[in-house]
Design an enzyme around this catalytic site. Structure first.
Site, mmCIF file in Angstrom:
data_model
loop_
_atom_site.group_PDB
_atom_site.id
_atom_site.type_symbol
_atom_site.label_atom_id
_atom_site.label_comp_id
_atom_site.label_asym_id
_atom_site.label_seq_id
_atom_site.Cartn_x
_atom_site.Cartn_y
_atom_site.Cartn_z
ATOM 1 N N GLY A 136 41.801 34.667 42.185
ATOM 2 C CA GLY A 136 41.343 35.416 41.003
ATOM 3 C C GLY A 136 42.247 36.582 40.695
ATOM 4 N N GLY A 137 43.267 36.794 41.538
ATOM 5 C CA GLY A 137 44.245 37.849 41.275
ATOM 6 C C GLY A 137 43.829 39.209 41.801
ATOM 7 N N CYS A 176 42.711 41.962 40.169
ATOM 8 C CA CYS A 176 41.566 42.670 39.578
ATOM 9 C C CYS A 176 40.295 42.580 40.424
ATOM 10 C CB CYS A 176 41.356 42.194 38.133
ATOM 11 S SG CYS A 176 39.777 42.700 37.457
ATOM 12 N N HIS A 214 18.673 56.272 19.124
ATOM 13 C CA HIS A 214 18.542 57.589 19.748
ATOM 14 C C HIS A 214 17.745 57.467 21.033
ATOM 15 C CE1 HIS A 214 17.924 61.896 20.091
ATOM 16 N NE2 HIS A 214 16.630 61.670 20.271
HETATM 17 C C1 FAD Z 1 43.973 50.370 41.842
HETATM 18 C C2 FAD Z 1 44.082 49.673 40.513
HETATM 19 C C3 FAD Z 1 43.052 49.788 39.614
HETATM 20 C C4 FAD Z 1 43.133 49.142 38.384
HETATM 21 N N1 FAD Z 1 42.108 49.286 37.505
HETATM 22 C C5 FAD Z 1 42.157 48.673 36.305
HETATM 23 C C6 FAD Z 1 41.082 48.792 35.400
HETATM 24 O O1 FAD Z 1 40.093 49.482 35.655
HETATM 25 N N2 FAD Z 1 41.168 48.135 34.229
HETATM 26 C C7 FAD Z 1 42.246 47.351 33.912
HETATM 27 O O2 FAD Z 1 42.260 46.756 32.831
HETATM 28 N N3 FAD Z 1 43.295 47.242 34.753
HETATM 29 C C8 FAD Z 1 43.271 47.873 35.943
HETATM 30 N N4 FAD Z 1 44.312 47.728 36.815
HETATM 31 C C9 FAD Z 1 45.453 46.885 36.433
HETATM 32 C C10 FAD Z 1 45.108 45.398 36.643
HETATM 33 O O3 FAD Z 1 44.610 45.212 37.941
HETATM 34 C C11 FAD Z 1 46.326 44.528 36.419
HETATM 35 O O4 FAD Z 1 46.892 44.811 35.163
HETATM 36 C C12 FAD Z 1 45.966 43.045 36.471
HETATM 37 O O5 FAD Z 1 45.239 42.723 37.622
HETATM 38 C C13 FAD Z 1 47.239 42.216 36.399
HETATM 39 O O6 FAD Z 1 46.923 40.847 36.351
HETATM 40 P P1 FAD Z 1 48.060 39.768 36.562
HETATM 41 O O7 FAD Z 1 47.411 38.440 36.392
HETATM 42 O O8 FAD Z 1 49.241 40.091 35.754
HETATM 43 O O9 FAD Z 1 48.498 39.942 38.077
HETATM 44 P P2 FAD Z 1 47.635 39.753 39.388
HETATM 45 O O10 FAD Z 1 46.185 39.860 39.125
HETATM 46 O O11 FAD Z 1 48.225 40.634 40.416
HETATM 47 O O12 FAD Z 1 47.871 38.227 39.768
HETATM 48 C C14 FAD Z 1 49.064 37.759 40.312
HETATM 49 C C15 FAD Z 1 48.705 36.790 41.424
HETATM 50 O O13 FAD Z 1 49.859 36.040 41.767
HETATM 51 C C16 FAD Z 1 49.885 35.854 43.154
HETATM 52 N N5 FAD Z 1 51.281 35.615 43.512
HETATM 53 C C17 FAD Z 1 52.335 36.458 43.318
HETATM 54 N N6 FAD Z 1 53.479 35.873 43.726
HETATM 55 C C18 FAD Z 1 53.152 34.646 44.186
HETATM 56 C C19 FAD Z 1 53.885 33.571 44.756
HETATM 57 N N7 FAD Z 1 55.205 33.651 44.920
HETATM 58 N N8 FAD Z 1 53.224 32.454 45.134
HETATM 59 C C20 FAD Z 1 51.882 32.359 44.973
HETATM 60 N N9 FAD Z 1 51.142 33.343 44.439
HETATM 61 C C21 FAD Z 1 51.758 34.469 44.047
HETATM 62 C C22 FAD Z 1 49.328 37.158 43.710
HETATM 63 O O14 FAD Z 1 48.799 36.981 45.002
HETATM 64 C C23 FAD Z 1 48.249 37.505 42.688
HETATM 65 O O15 FAD Z 1 46.984 37.017 43.068
HETATM 66 C C24 FAD Z 1 44.269 48.365 38.059
HETATM 67 C C25 FAD Z 1 45.322 48.244 38.971
HETATM 68 C C26 FAD Z 1 45.237 48.904 40.179
HETATM 69 C C27 FAD Z 1 46.376 48.774 41.149
#
Ligand code: FAD
Length: 482
Positions: free
Chosen positions: A60-61, A63, A465
């Site tokens: 699920g990444g 988030c 309200h």
């Molecule tokens: C502490 C924190 C709090 C946050 N709070 C918020 C918030 O409140 N609201 C908001 O909108 N955003 C928030 N963000 C930002 C948000 O989390 C990110 O923008 C979002 O999760 C990015 O999604 P993504 O799909 O691009 O990457 P990710 O969700 O990081 O997904 C990438 C996935 O790819 C996998 N992966 C990477 N390389 C490989 C590989 N070579 N082989 C197999 N798998 C791989 C990783 O394990 C990961 O699961 C926050 C970030 C942080 C750090």
């Protein structure tokens, strides 16, 4: 259970270890299971496409596992702690209270486990195959996967979607990597309260965690290289954040550069810093590195796949999120999109529409944000600063949160709301709120902006309200006439 740190995936997701060098063919191969990529996989899987999703660790990444949702969970526990401290104000006397960080963490882990289970069920229902392992490109649209449970698989997609995300950057400061600083990942897994937390970076990750840890009882120092917090926002916003930190007892060290680090985080650390002309030493027990993000694009063979990177290491995409390689798209943080989960979700919509032969682009979309300090800071559209820089004439309405009567029932009157309305027509150009429920209130204004309604539509609406959104009536009533 799938708790972060104790990976124990269901065997059915990893069993196809076929050790073959002939690629297995899919309609779509998705790298990463974050917000945009999982949504693509579920959608195309349900349409009957053969979809493989490769994920190395966080189902699920980021988030649901290590970022948005767990941080908000911990922040809410800290809010409860702050209510305990203020309990007499609400007419509730208490003799004592104790913060049990292991229980705080348990609540967060339970939530994360529940979210991972929901994701696993969604993958199953969609028919998309989830492969747990670490992948790298070996050629155009072809990936080799080192499976989590051992073995190798090679897959090839007619289309490939990359969403590998980012990780916390550890700056090249002498002694910093060796000090083993916390990132958000470890900070959200703490089973104890740091005695004195030194937070490197006053962005939203740093500030949200600084306030939470302070409320649990840590002494907290935030070290920021700029002279103002949220320096890109309007001055009144920065000012309000400074006042919040002061009132919470968070020490701010501004315009400060760290020269070197000594010691080990979780034990004892010393930072040699320069502020203005003078050098000083800052001492603490823990360091949290929150100075930015690095894309996870290194060492995964993108060059073999014809996928080019920008100078900063993000994947080069056009406004339809196409990379430089044919039939390969990139979404989310790694594609240089604004780093928010809701933007990752919108990237999914862009790719979905383009794969279906329609036209949808990232250009010109709304990018709202909310920083989940308490109170929250939320903004959509233009700030005053931006309007001035672009020479856009606006009318300004600003009210204190105390004018929103719901805040008085909550004893949460800190902050303000402001709206920019065009001088030429009556449409809303921007909205900023620093106050309780700011993120929720913003959504109402955003809908009006998406619908291109005149501000009077919100001003003249009959809003319930006493709700926080009701405060939009006095706010938009304060817009100067044309
Ligand atoms: C502490 C924190 C709090 C946050 N709070 C918020 C918030 O409140 N609201 C908001 O909108 N955003 C928030 N963000 C930002 C948000 O989390 C990110 O923008 C979002 O999760 C990015 O999604 P993504 O799909 O691009 O990457 P990710 O969700 O990081 O997904 C990438 C996935 O790819 C996998 N992966 C990477 N390389 C490989 C590989 N070579 N082989 C197999 N798998 C791989 C990783 O394990 C990961 O699961 C926050 C970030 C942080 C750090």
């Amino acid at each position: 259970m799938n708790s972060v740190g104790s990976l124990d995936f269901p065997q059915s997701f990893t069993e196809k270890d076929e050790n073959t060098s002939i690629p297995q063919e899919y309609d779509v191969v998705v790298l990463g299971s974050g917000e945009g990529t999982k949504s693509i996989a579920w959608t195309l899987g349900k349409q009957g496409k053969r979809v493989a999703v490769i994920e190395r660790k966080y189902i699920g990444g980021s988030c649901p596992n290590i970022a948005c949702l767990p941080s908000k969970n911990i922040i809410h526990s800290a809010k409860v702690a702050s209510y305990f401290r203020r309990s007499e104000e609400f007419g509730i006397t208490k003799d004592n209270f104790k913060i049990d960080m292991q229980a705080v963490r348990r609540r967060k882990r339970l939530m994360v486990d529940g979210l991972v289970d929901v994701h696993l069920a969604n993958f199953k229902a969609s028919g998309a195959e989830l492969i747990i392992g670490s992948a790298r490109f070996t050629g155009p649209k072809t990936l080799e996967i080192a499976l989590h449970n051992g073995g190798i698989r090679i897959v090839r997609g007619e289309k490939v979607i990359i969403g590998v995300g980012t990780h916390a950057r550890i700056d090249h400061i002498p002694g910093l990597p060796e000090s083993d600083p916390l990132t958000h990942v470890e900070a959200l897994e703490l089973d104890h309260i740091p005695k004195h937390l030194l937070v490197l970076g006053g962005g939203y990750v740093g500030l949200e965690l600084a306030q939470a840890m302070r409320r649990f009882g840590s002494q907290v120092t935030v070290i920021e290289r700029n002279g103002l917090l949220a320096h890109r926002e309007d001055e009144d916003v920065s000012q309000a954040l400074h006042e919040l930190c002061r009132d919470e007892g968070i020490e701010l060290v501004m315009s400060c550069h760290v020269l070197s680090v000594e010691g080990k985080s979780r034990q004892s650390v010393k930072l040699r810093v320069v502020q203005g002309e003078s050098e000083r030493i800052l001492e603490g027990t823990h360091i949290l590195a929150a100075t930015g993000r690095t894309p996870n694009t290194e060492g995964i063979g993108l060059e073999l796949a014809g996928v080019e990177l920008t100078e900063r290491g993000y994947i080069k995409v056009n406004e339809r999120l196409k990379t430089t390689a044919p039939d390969v798209y990139a979404v989310g943080d790694c594609a240089g999109s604004p780093q928010f989960t809701h933007i990752g979700y919108d990237d999914f919509r862009v790719v979905r529409e383009n794969l279906a032969g329609h036209h949808r682009v990232t250009t010109g979309r709304q990018v709202p944000f909310c920083m989940f300090t308490d109170p929250e800071l939320a903004r959509v559209g233009m700030s005053e600063k931006e309007a001035k820089e672009k020479g856009i004439a606006y009318r300004l309405a600003k009210i204190p949160m105390a004018a929103d009567l719901r805040t008085r029932t909550l004893s949460e009157t800190r902050g303000f709301m402001k709206a920019l309305v065009s001088k030429e027509h009556d449409r809303i150009l921007g909205f900023t709120a620093f106050g309780v429920g700011a993120g929720e209130i913003m959504a109402t204004v955003q809908i009006a902006m998406v619908a291109q309604l005149p501000y009077m539509a919100v001003r003249d609406a009959v809003l319930t309200h006493p709700t926080l959104a009701e405060g939009l009536v006095p706010l938009f009533s304060a817009v100067p006439p044309q």
